[in-house]
Design a protein around this motif. Structure first.
Motif, PDB file in Angstrom:
ATOM      1  N   VAL C 672       0.829  -1.201   0.000  1.00 33.47           N
ATOM      2  CA  VAL C 672       0.000   0.000   0.000  1.00 33.47           C
ATOM      3  C   VAL C 672       0.865   1.254   0.000  1.00 33.47           C
ATOM      4  N   GLY C 673       0.486   2.209  -0.814  1.00 36.89           N
ATOM      5  CA  GLY C 673       1.164   3.495  -0.809  1.00 36.89           C
ATOM      6  C   GLY C 673       1.258   4.059  -2.207  1.00 36.89           C
ATOM      7  N   PRO C 674       1.523   5.349  -2.317  1.00 38.56           N
ATOM      8  CA  PRO C 674       1.573   5.970  -3.647  1.00 38.56           C
ATOM      9  C   PRO C 674       2.671   5.377  -4.531  1.00 38.56           C
ATOM     10  N   ASP C 675       3.729   4.832  -3.910  1.00 38.22           N
ATOM     11  CA  ASP C 675       4.808   4.232  -4.706  1.00 38.22           C
ATOM     12  C   ASP C 675       4.677   2.715  -4.812  1.00 38.22           C
ATOM     13  N   ALA C 676       3.479   2.191  -4.556  1.00 41.63           N
ATOM     14  CA  ALA C 676       3.302   0.731  -4.565  1.00 41.63           C
ATOM     15  C   ALA C 676       3.713   0.130  -5.910  1.00 41.63           C
ATOM     16  N   ALA C 677       3.266   0.744  -7.003  1.00 39.52           N
ATOM     17  CA  ALA C 677       3.584   0.181  -8.320  1.00 39.52           C
ATOM     18  C   ALA C 677       5.078   0.275  -8.603  1.00 39.52           C
ATOM     19  N   ALA C 678       5.685   1.397  -8.191  1.00 40.30           N
ATOM     20  CA  ALA C 678       7.127   1.563  -8.395  1.00 40.30           C
ATOM     21  C   ALA C 678       7.889   0.476  -7.630  1.00 40.30           C
ATOM     22  N   PHE C 679       7.426   0.182  -6.453  1.00 40.51           N
ATOM     23  CA  PHE C 679       8.068  -0.858  -5.651  1.00 40.51           C
ATOM     24  C   PHE C 679       7.888  -2.225  -6.298  1.00 40.51           C
ATOM     25  N   MET C 680       6.675  -2.499  -6.783  1.00 38.34           N
ATOM     26  CA  MET C 680       6.420  -3.777  -7.458  1.00 38.34           C
ATOM     27  C   MET C 680       7.310  -3.939  -8.674  1.00 38.34           C
ATOM     28  N   GLU C 681       7.550  -2.825  -9.380  1.00 43.31           N
ATOM     29  CA  GLU C 681       8.432  -2.864 -10.548  1.00 43.31           C
ATOM     30  C   GLU C 681       9.825  -3.362 -10.165  1.00 43.31           C
ATOM     31  N   LEU C 682      10.273  -2.952  -8.963  1.00 44.50           N
ATOM     32  CA  LEU C 682      11.610  -3.338  -8.522  1.00 44.50           C
ATOM     33  C   LEU C 682      11.661  -4.764  -7.995  1.00 44.50           C
ATOM     34  N   MET C 683      10.547  -5.230  -7.432  1.00 43.57           N
ATOM     35  CA  MET C 683      10.542  -6.545  -6.800  1.00 43.57           C
ATOM     36  C   MET C 683      10.297  -7.680  -7.785  1.00 43.57           C
ATOM     37  N   TYR C 684       9.549  -7.378  -8.837  1.00 42.33           N
ATOM     38  CA  TYR C 684       9.175  -8.430  -9.790  1.00 42.33           C
ATOM     39  C   TYR C 684       9.746  -8.107 -11.166  1.00 42.33           C
ATOM     40  N   THR C 685       9.908  -9.146 -11.975  1.00 45.80           N
ATOM     41  CA  THR C 685      10.448  -8.946 -13.325  1.00 45.80           C
ATOM     42  C   THR C 685       9.426  -8.260 -14.228  1.00 45.80           C
ATOM     43  N   ASN C 686       8.151  -8.381 -13.840  1.00 45.56           N
ATOM     44  CA  ASN C 686       7.089  -7.908 -14.729  1.00 45.56           C
ATOM     45  C   ASN C 686       6.896  -6.391 -14.640  1.00 45.56           C
ATOM     46  N   PRO C 687       6.266  -5.806 -15.652  1.00 41.28           N
ATOM     47  CA  PRO C 687       5.863  -4.405 -15.547  1.00 41.28           C
ATOM     48  C   PRO C 687       4.525  -4.277 -14.790  1.00 41.28           C
ATOM     49  N   TRP C 688       4.411  -3.278 -13.948  1.00 42.27           N
ATOM     50  CA  TRP C 688       3.198  -3.129 -13.122  1.00 42.27           C
ATOM     51  C   TRP C 688       2.522  -1.787 -13.273  1.00 42.27           C
ATOM     52  N   GLN C 689       3.297  -0.782 -13.725  1.00 41.41           N
ATOM     53  CA  GLN C 689       2.732   0.574 -13.737  1.00 41.41           C
ATOM     54  C   GLN C 689       1.437   0.620 -14.526  1.00 41.41           C
ATOM     55  N   LYS C 690       1.402  -0.139 -15.621  1.00 37.45           N
ATOM     56  CA  LYS C 690       0.239   0.001 -16.506  1.00 37.45           C
ATOM     57  C   LYS C 690      -0.875  -0.978 -16.180  1.00 37.45           C
ATOM     58  N   LEU C 691      -0.652  -1.827 -15.187  1.00 36.78           N
ATOM     59  CA  LEU C 691      -1.718  -2.765 -14.825  1.00 36.78           C
ATOM     60  C   LEU C 691      -2.865  -1.962 -14.211  1.00 36.78           C
ATOM     61  N   GLU C 692      -4.061  -2.151 -14.784  1.00 33.45           N
ATOM     62  CA  GLU C 692      -5.195  -1.372 -14.293  1.00 33.45           C
ATOM     63  C   GLU C 692      -5.678  -1.894 -12.948  1.00 33.45           C
ATOM     64  N   ALA C 693      -6.249  -0.995 -12.168  1.00 32.65           N
ATOM     65  CA  ALA C 693      -6.895  -1.431 -10.937  1.00 32.65           C
ATOM     66  C   ALA C 693      -7.982  -2.424 -11.309  1.00 32.65           C
ATOM     67  N   GLY C 694      -8.089  -3.482 -10.538  1.00 31.28           N
ATOM     68  CA  GLY C 694      -9.088  -4.507 -10.829  1.00 31.28           C
ATOM     69  C   GLY C 694      -8.553  -5.636 -11.691  1.00 31.28           C
ATOM     70  N   ARG C 695      -7.284  -5.524 -12.132  1.00 31.47           N
ATOM     71  CA  ARG C 695      -6.702  -6.594 -12.947  1.00 31.47           C
ATOM     72  C   ARG C 695      -5.587  -7.313 -12.174  1.00 31.47           C
ATOM     73  N   CYS C 696      -5.274  -8.508 -12.638  1.00 35.96           N
ATOM     74  CA  CYS C 696      -4.247  -9.337 -11.993  1.00 35.96           C
ATOM     75  C   CYS C 696      -3.138  -9.644 -12.980  1.00 35.96           C
ATOM     76  N   ARG C 697      -2.013 -10.028 -12.418  1.00 33.74           N
ATOM     77  CA  ARG C 697      -0.896 -10.441 -13.264  1.00 33.74           C
ATOM     78  C   ARG C 697      -0.089 -11.496 -12.518  1.00 33.74           C
ATOM     79  N   TYR C 698       0.415 -12.447 -13.292  1.00 26.04           N
ATOM     80  CA  TYR C 698       1.316 -13.453 -12.712  1.00 26.04           C
ATOM     81  C   TYR C 698       2.697 -12.835 -12.582  1.00 26.04           C
ATOM     82  N   GLY C 699       3.224 -12.778 -11.389  1.00 23.49           N
ATOM     83  CA  GLY C 699       4.508 -12.120 -11.167  1.00 23.49           C
ATOM     84  C   GLY C 699       5.619 -13.108 -10.878  1.00 23.49           C
ATOM     85  N   VAL C 700       6.821 -12.777 -11.376  1.00 21.48           N
ATOM     86  CA  VAL C 700       7.992 -13.600 -11.099  1.00 21.48           C
ATOM     87  C   VAL C 700       9.000 -12.761 -10.319  1.00 21.48           C
TER      88      VAL C 700
END
Ligand code: ZN
Lengths: 192, 96, 997
Positions: C672-700
């Protein structure tokens, strides 16, 4: 933003709530271990600049000193870390919704069902917990109102001193069998 | 079991509340994607493993959950001091 | 049999309170308060065991924890058989059953005693020499021989029915030892009001005042003063007095382990634990551990009836037992005289005192002489008569020459002097120094906040001991923050003191002799063995110890170390400190496994974690499997199905209709937080910034080295809020990994992590009917494919309770994962089950989950990967954001080895014969005709029978696997070689149409 996204969980349940170990207790000598009823719990994270607004929104000043808690009107806020508090509401208040009213940036996550709580009370309460907790639990080292995450045997617990002879022990739901079992063993030995 | 002073909890706590987390002051390069194989080797694989004063990361995992740094004597296991994550390597050590 | 050696009116036990016990099946009487040793001696029994190596008859040497000989088995009942109990420590209770050890067929006649005759075979270092060659003899000859000859006592063959307790304790001053020194220190420290713990291994405090008849303190006899002092301490709120409690381990920062024997002395322990482990943290420790008397080293000094002088005094003055009717004394110091005097005064004949010193003198000597005891100065005992019991001693001048004389005795008191107990000091990492004047190792440099007082510090005399201890106790309390100084120090009015004694072998056992003059009784090490070790090149005492096993028995050389050291030093022609002292290690005395384990046994051995739906699964016949600490439903057999049949049925049912699966154990983290997507970008190989709210993605998720660390489906609940799932096993470490980066590498990011693994129970509903099953129960969520496509998440309600509803699939079928607050998990499951029944859905377990995902080629991290597998290796390159400039592992992925040709890649395998199911872990070769060892090019990671495919399926990591499609490879097994074809990883519904089916 975070505050807007905080979801209010209104639990007007259509199905039965079945808390782990619901209502169980045990006594031995000078100790009673009782499973406490469900409560409203929030894991609250924020930086210093949001503390004042969160305190206002919750109606309790977030404690700033390590290991301390603050309580008001059935709601207790525990200091768990420099940017982490644990909000416990035992009187039906919705702490998550109240956090949502704060303007300061924060993360509030409902963890009401994550925990099971026990009351360990009586003259042997300290010795009971000392069966698995390496902390100095004397009043000088762990005063009334003090709280902390620590370990109890092989489980992590949240320990809170309610009064001289009463502790509140919270653990994650799936560890509750283990924690209750070890508390019972500790209580029996404290009574021995 | 050692006692470790957590710089966030501001008191000594039993060792089993903590977890060791490797050598301290090994910063992840900000441009990590473009560093050379040699630089990556130095960053990721090479550790000092000093006999004597060592700088380590620890996490108060069953306490305040913060990562912090510690100076310890690898001969006696004794903690010399602890300080918050992000603080610079201390220039002077107490009692050393 | 009457207790013919119990002296009426002697000792401190209430002799009217009798207790019965048996030893080797024979019944005896004793008195409440006896130890097994004192009760046996009261009955005239000295022969209590056989030695370890030579099976020599052995008696009782001591009256305490240092006992090397009198080890017995205590049998309470069929499952309570404790071997190697020191008879000198075991307190008597009515009905106690003891048996002797290391003898067959009987204690009096032992076949193994032939070892004694064959002793050249067992000389020093025999462990290292005898059993070397030929190799073949090991199995047939040496090992069976060693197995039958070795071992001390017999371990119980049933599980231990007793329970053991454990407790952490904290105090300002911990006093180890409850003799005069410990009591004085505790009294001084306790005055401060600070927390004081004092422990002693005996049943009562008092230490050597137990036998010292000549001590008087504060107008009382020494022992009575000790009891009064102990009672005073016990009555204080701030003091904990622990008797029958041995401090056995001294660890860093004054962390001391104590073993309390709670109920071994009771005939019916009731509900009490057998033992309790105390883990004490003290600000200051006072070591008042006393000293231990040494025996004399002379030929056949191990005969039953040969006993330490202080032990004989203890049996007389405390237990009222005479150790013989006609005793001799052999000594090199004054303290044994006190034993002779006490016995003589009690009416026991003292045949002679043999004193190695020329012209012994002093008040003790004078008193003995005045009592008419014959004293043979400047002489040594060179021979003893008797085998099962000493019957005589042969005395000879120390300097040789004539004048040999044989004196009849039925017991021999020996004393070579006293060894300070520096064991715990040494364990605290303190350094001892050798005091050449008194020939003792004494505490030198301290490593911790502790202080030694009294005999363990080399302080002689009661008055000096109490002065020193009292001052140290007060100082410890002051240093720990207390105030002291008002109470009066105990005043010593009378005491005993004695001179230093000697180290090493006496006459008759000098260099060049071949007699058995024992240094270490328990390990059967003689003076000759130690000399031989030196002759064979052992230079340091550590080498001598290992070569001879001197001091390595369960008594850890409490009586033998100093003698052994002196003999080695003499043989080496070096001074004692140059040869060095062996290191003292924990435990000070043997500790039971029960004490170490404490409460952690049975269901408290390790937490058993159960999900909210566990009860339902149990009631519906689930077989469970352990997944870490979790119990997970493995499969749900019905009407006599075996596992295979149940899993086949479950797999088919899910694809035909639907199934319910408990996925609650998956790790869940709310980011949770305004930088949540930025953090996810660093933790997972996948891109997250463009994932819409309400959608899911398989992360590695990778580690920095580029290898797969974890994976899972992530739902974006809002712009600033992600619901991340991890593998079950990865829950805790993924959280740690993410916190680590957030706190230490990316602390600028405004984002927080909260574990919600246990907040939400998760019910996976998978299969073509899944939507039909959940639809009647869901409120406020449009479940149509348009509104809620595959890989989306919605918040709403189900059964009236909040839900985070994921549309996702780990089966390849249309599927949902219903998250509800955990306390509602079971009730919601029941509601879904009722709906499911209408569609012939089933409940399925982890095995079916595994098969279904393998049919679809979905990997399981930790099964199909092993920490050396990259996304590319696993066929997951598509999940790596190609345009990303940073994520954990981005640089590691570019390492030369990770991009090299020929890496093992995940592929599918089809066996040539569809019925053959490969074994997971089986190795794969390209050419089975190669000689062994063949080159292995991969291994099977997952393998199942797929009822849906009508054949076996497998996943495997194979070198260059994706370039081998269609190739035939081989899996060599012990009984056959299995032919396989390399295929793609998807075995079922290759086009993925069923996700919306
Ligand atoms: Zn902390």
């Amino acid at each position: 933003m975070a505050k807007a996204a905080a979801k209010t969980v209104q639990e007007a349940a259509g199905v039965e709530r079945r808390p782990a170990l619901g209502g169980q207790d045990m006594s031995a000598g000078g100790v009673k271990v009782a499973v406490l009823p469900p409560a409203n719990r929030v894991s609250l994270r924020a930086r210093q600049e949001a503390v004042a607004s969160l305190s206002r929104a919750l109606g309790v000043a977030l404690p700033q000193k390590p290991k301390t808690s603050a309580a008001k009107g059935g709601r207790t806020v525990f200091w768990l870390g420099p940017d982490e508090w644990f909000v416990l509401d035992e009187q039906g208040g919705d702490a998550l919704a109240d956090c949502g009213k704060a303007k300061g940036l924060h993360s509030a996550v409902d963890v009401s069902h994550r925990h099971v709580a026990f009351a360990v009370s009586g003259p042997g309460a300290e010795a009971t917990i000392a069966a698995g907790c390496p902390r100095d639990l004397s009043l000088a080292a762990f005063a009334v109102g003090d709280c902390s995450r620590t370990v109890f045997g092989k489980a992590e617990i949240l320990l809170y001193r309610v009064s001289e002879q009463e502790f509140r022990v919270e653990c994650w739901r799936s560890f509750s069998d283990y924690v209750f079992g070890l508390l019972a063993e500790g209580a029996r030995d404290a009574a021995a | 079991m050692l006692l470790i002073r957590c710089p966030y909890c501001e008191e000594e706590r039993p060792e089993i509340e903590f977890r060791h987390a490797g050598e301290a002051h090994v910063a992840r390069p900000t441009d990590i994607a473009s560093i050379s194989d040699e630089e990556f080797e130095t960053f990721f694989f090479i550790r000092a493993n000093t006999r004597g004063t060592v700088y380590e990361r620890w996490r108060h995992v069953h306490g305040c959950a913060r990562f912090f740094n510690a100076v310890r004597d690898s001969m006696s296991d004794r903690f010399i001091m602890t300080y918050k994550a992000g603080d610079p390597k201390p220039k002077k050590l107490p009692g050393v | 049999m009457a207790e013919s050696f119990r002296l009426p009116g002697r000792g401190r036990l209430a002799q009217a309170r009798t207790a019965r016990f048996t030893f080797d099946g024979k019944s005896y009487g004793g008195v409440a308060g006896d130890t097994l040793a004192s009760a046996l001696l009261a009955n005239g029994v000295h022969l209590v065991g056989r030695s370890f190596k030579y099976h020599r008859p052995r008696g009782i040497l001591s009256a305490g924890a240092e006992e090397p000989n009198a080890l017995v088995g205590i049998h309470r009942d069929a499952s309570r058989k404790t071997p190697n109990v020191r008879a000198t420590v075991q307190e008597l209770y009515d009905g106690l059953t003891a048996v002797s050890q290391n003898r067959w067929p009987s204690l009096g006649f032992d076949v193994g005693a032939v070892n004694d005759l064959a002793s050249p075979f067992f000389s020093a270092g025999f462990y290292y020499k005898t059993f070397m060659w030929p190799k073949a003899a090991w199995k047939s000859l040496y090992e069976p021989f060693i197995r039958s000859a070795a071992g001390l006592g017999v371990a119980p063959d049933q599980s231990d029915p007793d329970h053991y307790a454990a407790r952490f304790a904290h105090c300002e001053v911990l006093v180890l030892g409850g003799g005069a020194a410990g009591l004085a220190a505790a009294l001084a420290a306790a005055e401060s009001g600070l927390r004081v713990i004092i422990c002693d291994e005996q049943a009562e405090l008092g230490g050597s005042l137990r036998f010292e008849s000549g001590a008087a303190i504060d107008g009382q006899n020494g022992w009575d003063w000790a009891q009064a002092a102990a009672a005073r301490l016990a009555a204080m709120d701030n003091v904990r007095v622990l008797t029958r409690t041995t401090a056995f381990g001294y660890y860093l920062q004054n962390f001391v382990a104590l073993a309390e024997r709670v109920s071994d002395h009771l005939s019916s322990p009731g509900g009490l634990p057998r033992e309790r482990l105390w883990q004490v943290r003290a600000k200051r420790v006072v070591l008042a551990t006393g000293s231990i008397e040494r025996h004399m080293v002379f030929p056949d000094n191990d005969r039953p009836g040969v006993m330490l002088a202080s032990a004989a005094r203890t049996y007389l003055n405390h237990y009222g037992v005479a150790v013989g009717k006609n005793v001799g004394v052999y000594t090199a110091n004054d303290s044994a005289y006190a034993g002779a005097i006490d016995l003589k005064k009690a009416g026991v004949n003292v045949a002679a005192i043999v004193d190695l010193r020329d012209n012994p003198s002093g008040p003790m000597v004078d008193e003995a002489r005045a009592l008419g005891i014959e004293i043979h100065g400047g002489r040594g005992v060179v021979r003893v008569g008797g085998r099962l019991r000493v019957s005589s001693i042969t005395v000879k001048p120390r300097t040789g020459g004539d004048g040999e004389r044989t004196i009849a005795v039925d017991a021999l008191l020996v004393s070579a002097g006293w060894t300070p107990s520096v064991h715990l000091f040494s364990q605290s990492r303190g350094k001892v120094t050798f005091n050449d004047e008194v020939k003792r190792f004494l505490p030198g440099t301290y490593a911790q906040d502790c202080i030694s007082v009294g005999a363990c510090n080399g302080t002689d005399g009661l008055a000096a001991t109490i002065d020193e201890a009292y001052a140290a106790g007060a100082k410890a309390a002051r240093e720990a923050g207390g105030k002291t100084g008002k109470a009066a120090k105990p005043k010593v009015e009378a005491s005993e003191s004695w001179s230093r004694g000697m180290l090493g072998a006496g006459p008759g056992a000098e260099a060049g002799t071949t007699v058995k003059a024992f240094v270490d009784f328990q390990n059967d090490v003689t003076a000759k063995d130690i000399r031989q070790a030196v002759r064979e090149g052992m230079q340091s005492i550590e080498h001598v110890k290992r070569f001879t096993t001197n001091g390595m028995a369960t008594d850890q050389g409490k009586t033998s170390n100093m003698h052994g050291l002196a003999i080695a030093a003499e043989e080496l022609g070096k001074a004692v400190p140059e040869v060095g002292l062996t290191t003292f290690r924990a435990p000070y005395t043997p500790v039971t496994f029960g004490t170490i384990v404490g409460h952690a046994r049975g269901k408290l051995f390790d937490p058993t974690r159960r999900t909210a739906m566990h009860g339902w699964a149990e009631r519906h016949g689930a077989v469970f499997e352990d997944v870490g600490q979790w119990k997970r439903a493995w499969y749900f057999p019905q009407r006599g199905e075996d596992m295979h049949a149940a899993v086949n049925r479950e797999c088919v049912t899910v694809r035909k209709s639907a199934g319910l699966f408990d996925a609650s154990t998956l790790g869940k983290i709310e980011v949770v937080g305004p930088d949540a997507a930025a953090f996810m970008e660093l933790m997972y190989t996948n891109p997250w910034q463009k994932l819409e709210a309400g959608r899911c993605r398989y992360g590695v998720m990778l580690r920095e080295d580029g290898f797969i660390y974890d994976d899972g489906v992530v739902g974006r609940l809002a712009e600033d809020r992600f619901h991340v799932t991890t593998t079950t096993g990865g829950a805790a470490r993924v959280m740690n990994h993410m916190e680590d980066y957030l706190q230490t590498e990316f602390p600028h990011l405004k984002v927080w992590l909260t574990s919600i693994s246990e907040q939400w129970a998760v019910i996976a509903v998978q299969g073509p009917k899944s939507r039909d099953i959940i639809a009647p129960l869901v409120e406020g969520i449009d479940l149509s494919d348009e509104a809620m496509p595959h890989m989306s998440v919605r918040e709403g309600r189900i059964c009236g309770v909040p839900t985070r509803l994921f549309r996702m699939s780990f089966s390849g079928e249309r599927g949902f994962e219903v998250n509800v607050p955990a306390d509602y998990g079971e009730a919601v499951w029941e509601a879904l089950w009722a709906q499911g029944r209408k569609h012939d859905a089933c409940a399925y377990g982890t095995e079916t989950m595994h098969v279904l995902r393998a049919e679809k080629g979905y990997i399981i991290v930790g099964q199909d990967t092993d920490g050396t597998v990259t996304p590319n290796d696993a066929g997951l390159d598509w999940a790596v954001g190609k345009k990303k400039t940073d994520f954990v592992g981005i640089r590691g992925l570019k390492r030369p080895d990770l991009v090299a040709e020929g890496r093992r890649q995940l592929v599918g395998l089809r066996t040539r014969h569809p019925d053959v199911v490969l074994e997971e872990g089986a190795q794969i070769v390209a050419d089975p005709k190669l000689p062994v060892p063949m080159k292995m090019i991969g291994h099977v990671t997952s393998s199942y029978w797929s009822e849906n495919c009508g054949r076996s399926i497998a996943l495997a990591l194979v070198e260059g696997g994706r370039k081998r499609m269609g190739e035939t490879l081989y899996v060599p097994m012990p009984d056959r070689t299995i032919e396989v074809e390399v295929t793609g990883m998807v075995f079922f519904d290759e086009k993925g149409e069923r996700l919306n089916g």
